[in-house]
Write a protein that holds these residues in place. Structure first.
Motif, PDB file in Angstrom:
ATOM      1  N   ILE A 228       0.859  -1.173   0.054  1.00  0.00           N
ATOM      2  CA  ILE A 228      -0.027   0.006  -0.054  1.00  0.00           C
ATOM      3  C   ILE A 228       0.830   1.295  -0.062  1.00  0.00           C
ATOM      4  CG2 ILE A 228      -1.827   1.296   1.113  1.00  0.00           C
ATOM      5  CD1 ILE A 228      -2.792  -1.409   2.384  1.00  0.00           C
ATOM      6  N   VAL A 229       0.874   1.759  -1.105  1.00  0.00           N
ATOM      7  CA  VAL A 229       1.900   3.057  -1.278  1.00  0.00           C
ATOM      8  C   VAL A 229       1.140   4.308  -0.836  1.00  0.00           C
ATOM      9  CG1 VAL A 229       3.574   1.824  -2.761  1.00  0.00           C
ATOM     10  CG2 VAL A 229       1.484   3.128  -3.780  1.00  0.00           C
ATOM     11  N   ALA A 230       0.007   4.341  -0.949  1.00  0.00           N
ATOM     12  CA  ALA A 230      -0.737   5.618  -0.619  1.00  0.00           C
ATOM     13  C   ALA A 230      -2.393   5.441  -0.119  1.00  0.00           C
ATOM     14  CB  ALA A 230      -0.832   6.628  -2.001  1.00  0.00           C
ATOM     15  N   VAL A 231      -2.675   6.187   0.532  1.00  0.00           N
ATOM     16  CA  VAL A 231      -4.141   6.343   1.221  1.00  0.00           C
ATOM     17  C   VAL A 231      -4.960   7.450   0.899  1.00  0.00           C
ATOM     18  CG1 VAL A 231      -5.727   5.504   3.248  1.00  0.00           C
ATOM     19  CG2 VAL A 231      -3.450   4.428   2.752  1.00  0.00           C
ATOM     20  N   ASP A 232      -5.836   7.367   0.206  1.00  0.00           N
ATOM     21  CA  ASP A 232      -6.593   8.714  -0.145  1.00  0.00           C
ATOM     22  C   ASP A 232      -5.700   9.644  -0.418  1.00  0.00           C
ATOM     23  OD1 ASP A 232      -9.145   7.604   0.739  1.00  0.00           O
ATOM     24  OD2 ASP A 232      -8.852   8.136   2.337  1.00  0.00           O
ATOM     25  N   GLY A 233      -4.867   9.237  -1.604  1.00  0.00           N
ATOM     26  CA  GLY A 233      -3.800  10.327  -2.038  1.00  0.00           C
ATOM     27  C   GLY A 233      -2.588  10.688  -1.308  1.00  0.00           C
TER      28      GLY A 233
ATOM     29  N   LEU B 246      -7.069   3.069  -2.061  1.00  0.00           N
ATOM     30  CA  LEU B 246      -5.824   2.693  -1.735  1.00  0.00           C
ATOM     31  C   LEU B 246      -4.885   2.761  -3.470  1.00  0.00           C
ATOM     32  CD1 LEU B 246      -6.666  -0.511   0.299  1.00  0.00           C
ATOM     33  CD2 LEU B 246      -5.852   1.559   1.195  1.00  0.00           C
ATOM     34  N   ASP B 247      -3.732   3.161  -3.110  1.00  0.00           N
ATOM     35  CA  ASP B 247      -2.973   2.979  -4.393  1.00  0.00           C
ATOM     36  C   ASP B 247      -2.067   1.857  -3.847  1.00  0.00           C
ATOM     37  OD1 ASP B 247      -4.003   5.132  -5.879  1.00  0.00           O
ATOM     38  OD2 ASP B 247      -2.868   6.754  -4.906  1.00  0.00           O
ATOM     39  N   LEU B 248      -1.850   0.719  -4.875  1.00  0.00           N
ATOM     40  CA  LEU B 248      -1.270  -0.470  -4.635  1.00  0.00           C
ATOM     41  C   LEU B 248       0.075  -0.633  -5.575  1.00  0.00           C
ATOM     42  CD1 LEU B 248      -4.472  -2.670  -3.789  1.00  0.00           C
ATOM     43  CD2 LEU B 248      -2.905  -1.620  -2.149  1.00  0.00           C
ATOM     44  N   ARG B 249       1.003  -1.492  -4.966  1.00  0.00           N
ATOM     45  CA  ARG B 249       2.219  -1.619  -6.024  1.00  0.00           C
ATOM     46  C   ARG B 249       2.121  -3.156  -5.690  1.00  0.00           C
ATOM     47  NH1 ARG B 249       6.015   0.986  -4.110  1.00  0.00           N
ATOM     48  NH2 ARG B 249       7.125  -0.456  -2.834  1.00  0.00           N
ATOM     49  N   GLN B 250       1.863  -3.900  -6.759  1.00  0.00           N
ATOM     50  CA  GLN B 250       2.122  -5.404  -6.839  1.00  0.00           C
ATOM     51  C   GLN B 250       3.488  -5.989  -6.680  1.00  0.00           C
ATOM     52  OE1 GLN B 250      -0.528  -5.667 -10.607  1.00  0.00           O
ATOM     53  NE2 GLN B 250      -1.862  -6.861  -9.440  1.00  0.00           N
TER      54      GLN B 250
ATOM     55  N   MET C 165      -3.915   4.517  10.886  1.00  0.00           N
ATOM     56  CA  MET C 165      -4.517   5.687  11.178  1.00  0.00           C
ATOM     57  C   MET C 165      -5.152   6.306  10.274  1.00  0.00           C
ATOM     58  SD  MET C 165      -3.354   7.016  14.358  1.00  0.00           S
ATOM     59  CE  MET C 165      -3.703   8.586  14.122  1.00  0.00           C
ATOM     60  N   ALA C 166      -4.928   6.108   8.972  1.00  0.00           N
ATOM     61  CA  ALA C 166      -5.860   6.386   7.995  1.00  0.00           C
ATOM     62  C   ALA C 166      -7.015   5.576   7.825  1.00  0.00           C
ATOM     63  CB  ALA C 166      -5.161   6.317   6.612  1.00  0.00           C
ATOM     64  N   PHE C 167      -7.100   4.447   8.293  1.00  0.00           N
ATOM     65  CA  PHE C 167      -8.464   3.619   8.327  1.00  0.00           C
ATOM     66  C   PHE C 167      -9.164   3.960   9.371  1.00  0.00           C
ATOM     67  CE2 PHE C 167      -6.786   1.370   4.680  1.00  0.00           C
ATOM     68  CZ  PHE C 167      -7.780   0.501   4.389  1.00  0.00           C
ATOM     69  N   VAL C 168      -8.469   4.221  10.504  1.00  0.00           N
ATOM     70  CA  VAL C 168      -9.223   4.639  11.929  1.00  0.00           C
ATOM     71  C   VAL C 168     -10.004   5.902  11.475  1.00  0.00           C
ATOM     72  CG1 VAL C 168      -9.167   5.312  14.313  1.00  0.00           C
ATOM     73  CG2 VAL C 168      -7.973   3.480  13.298  1.00  0.00           C
ATOM     74  N   ARG C 169      -9.328   6.943  10.910  1.00  0.00           N
ATOM     75  CA  ARG C 169      -9.932   8.298  10.664  1.00  0.00           C
ATOM     76  C   ARG C 169     -11.105   8.108   9.638  1.00  0.00           C
ATOM     77  NH1 ARG C 169      -4.615  10.261   9.943  1.00  0.00           N
ATOM     78  NH2 ARG C 169      -4.822   9.839   7.656  1.00  0.00           N
ATOM     79  N   ALA C 170     -10.974   7.194   8.660  1.00  0.00           N
ATOM     80  CA  ALA C 170     -11.797   6.769   7.783  1.00  0.00           C
ATOM     81  C   ALA C 170     -13.366   6.335   8.532  1.00  0.00           C
ATOM     82  CB  ALA C 170     -11.651   6.049   6.484  1.00  0.00           C
ATOM     83  N   ALA C 171     -12.908   5.164   9.421  1.00  0.00           N
ATOM     84  CA  ALA C 171     -14.125   4.570  10.108  1.00  0.00           C
ATOM     85  C   ALA C 171     -14.593   5.557  11.112  1.00  0.00           C
ATOM     86  CB  ALA C 171     -13.376   3.394  10.787  1.00  0.00           C
ATOM     87  N   MET C 172     -13.998   6.542  11.675  1.00  0.00           N
ATOM     88  CA  MET C 172     -14.728   7.431  12.379  1.00  0.00           C
ATOM     89  C   MET C 172     -15.571   8.288  11.739  1.00  0.00           C
ATOM     90  SD  MET C 172     -13.500   7.935  15.509  1.00  0.00           S
ATOM     91  CE  MET C 172     -12.346   7.515  16.660  1.00  0.00           C
TER      92      MET C 172
ATOM     93  N   ALA D  88      -7.470   0.337  -5.281  1.00  0.00           N
ATOM     94  CA  ALA D  88      -8.593  -0.401  -5.009  1.00  0.00           C
ATOM     95  C   ALA D  88      -9.491   0.713  -4.064  1.00  0.00           C
ATOM     96  CB  ALA D  88      -8.064  -1.496  -4.130  1.00  0.00           C
ATOM     97  N   VAL D  89     -10.521   0.113  -3.977  1.00  0.00           N
ATOM     98  CA  VAL D  89     -11.790   0.958  -2.872  1.00  0.00           C
ATOM     99  C   VAL D  89     -12.324   0.123  -1.794  1.00  0.00           C
ATOM    100  CG1 VAL D  89     -13.629   2.441  -2.919  1.00  0.00           C
ATOM    101  CG2 VAL D  89     -11.991   2.794  -4.896  1.00  0.00           C
ATOM    102  N   ILE D  90     -12.037   0.476  -0.641  1.00  0.00           N
ATOM    103  CA  ILE D  90     -12.925  -0.020   0.384  1.00  0.00           C
ATOM    104  C   ILE D  90     -14.225   0.964   0.606  1.00  0.00           C
ATOM    105  CG2 ILE D  90     -12.960  -0.616   2.825  1.00  0.00           C
ATOM    106  CD1 ILE D  90     -10.850  -2.232   1.078  1.00  0.00           C
TER     107      ILE D  90
END
Length: 443
Positions: free
Chosen positions: A150-155, A180-184, A166-173, A192-194
């Motif tokens: 995971i190289v970036a979360v929400d940019g 998600l920007d992913l490098r295979q 931390m980024a996921f907890v903020r989004a859950a709040m 990908a989008v959750i």
């Protein structure tokens, strides 16, 4: 040991918090009567300086206080013209705000510089690669399979699992989707989008990432301690062996190894291990414990996360320390708000017993982890002291903010009633925290 760990981790922060009040008071010309570490009955004290300030240690290891000349308290009422000029309530409102706000501000500054120092030194943290993703999980449905970085979360670029968490907890709040920007592993880039629906269903007082099927990539399973009376010892398994396969199935990490042992239901397993330069196959028959019916081999299976070293230059380190302090502060405030709405259990409120237990465990992991914990506690102290409860700094700052808006202080009777209510709320809050601590300890 836990008491010592608590005093070493929390004691300096309490002293620094109160020193913030003390030096601000001195700078504003207010006379300090007493400086106390902890609360309650004084068990040791000495007087120093031109003002003969009493420096004390009190009996109850919670917080501390700076007592200034204050006409509201008969014991500290100014009796001479000189003292009246140095009495707290006679100062203008901005000086009072500065004195009260200096304590929490000191805690935040301490956290920023501790974190900045760690980032300049280099902090080993779990990396950004994803462990194999369960087929039935939200993450799998979003297109993740495992092995992606995971190289970036929400940019926002990320390089360590803590940033992702931390980024996921903020989004859950906020009940928002996560991009998600992913490098295979092969080098390609995907996104990908959750969905927001999955984030709004996340349990904030649980493992937010784990509930979505996201776990950090771990190292291969390495055997730690082997207990002499267990199946592992009888089969010849040794500390330091690396588990490669069980019954011909490759073991990617300790989790898959433990799952394979438990799934055996006590049947013999062919365990391929790497021991030095050679590979050895051992026949191990797990034992089923009568207490919980779980198959075990009585050996530690160690599988730490794959780590990266996060290092920053001086300027970037301070900026990252400030950013991390702000994010954790906002997260704590949001968590407290969610407790009031019932979205987060009040069982998450902790007190000195839990802090002592965590500090004791953390100190065993070295200086870096200890300093990270102290920074987190410092942020927590700063935020908690800013809560709008009258006996805390936040309650006093609320008073003085109202005074700025209305141009006059609260009437003495109202002030006294509010302080009484605030004290009751504070005692209730601390009682709940101690109750949660004791419950955790027993369970």
């Amino acid at each position: 040991m836990k008491i010592i760990a608590f005093l070493l981790s929390v004691g300096p922060l309490i002293i620094l918090h109160e020193l913030g009040h003390y030096f601000a008071a001195r700078a504003c010309g207010v006379k300090v009567v007493r400086f106390s570490i902890f609360m309650g009955k004084i068990i040791w004290s000495r007087k120093f300086g031109r003002d003969q300030t009493e420096w004390a240690i009190s009996a109850i290891p919670i917080g501390g206080y700076v007592k200034m000349l204050d006409d509201r308290d008969p014991a500290t009422r100014a009796t001479t013209p000189e003292d009246q000029k140095r009495e707290f309530t006679r100062q203008n409102v901005w000086k009072r705000i500065a004195i009260i706000g200096a304590g929490p501000l000191t805690n935040f500054i301490v956290a920023i510089f501790l974190l900045a120092g760690l980032f300049m030194h280099g902090v080993p943290e779990p990396g950004n690669k994803v462990r194999i993703v369960p087929v039935e999980s939200v993450a799998y449905q979003a297109g993740l399979r495992g092995g992606e970085a995971i190289v970036a979360v929400d940019g926002e670029p990320v390089e360590a699992w803590g940033e992702i968490h931390m980024a996921f907890v903020r989004a859950a709040m906020d009940k928002q989707e996560v991009r998600l920007d992913l490098r295979q592993e092969g080098g390609g880039n995907i996104a990908a989008v959750i969905p927001a629906s999955a984030m709004s269903a996340s349990k904030l007082d649980g493992d937010v990432l784990g509930s979505l099927g996201l776990m950090v990539q771990r190292q291969a399973a390495t055997i730690g301690m082997v207990f002499p009376d267990g199946a592992a010892a009888r089969a010849g398994l040794q500390s330091g062996d690396v588990v490669l396969a069980v019954d011909g199935k490759p073991m990617i990490d300790g989790i898959t190894t433990i799952d394979a042992i438990r799934a055996s239901q006590g049947q013999p397993l062919a365990v391929l291990v790497q021991r030095g330069a050679e590979q050895i196959t051992l026949q191990i028959t797990p034992q089923i414990e009568q207490s919980d019916k779980i198959a075990r081999i009585k050996a530690e299976v160690l599988s730490p996360a794959v780590t990266v070293m996060v290092v920053r230059g001086p300027v970037d380190a301070v900026a990252k320390g400030a950013s991390a302090t702000w994010e954790q502060s906002v997260l704590i405030v949001k968590m407290i708000g969610k407790m009031f709405t019932g979205e987060v259990s009040v069982k998450n409120l902790t007190g000195p017993i839990t802090i002592a237990d965590v500090a004791d465990q953390t100190i065993r992991h070295g200086l870096v982890e200890t300093l990270k914990l102290i920074a987190a506690i410092s942020i927590g102290l700063g935020v908690m002291n800013l809560l709008p409860i009258p006996v805390l700094d936040g309650g006093l700052l609320l008073y003085y903010s109202l005074e700025v808006l209305t141009g006059r202080p609260l009437p003495p009777k109202v002030d006294q009633h509010v302080r009484t209510v605030g004290f009751v709320l504070f005692v209730m809050l601390m009682s709940l925290a101690l109750y949660n601590d004791v419950t955790r300890l027993i369970s």
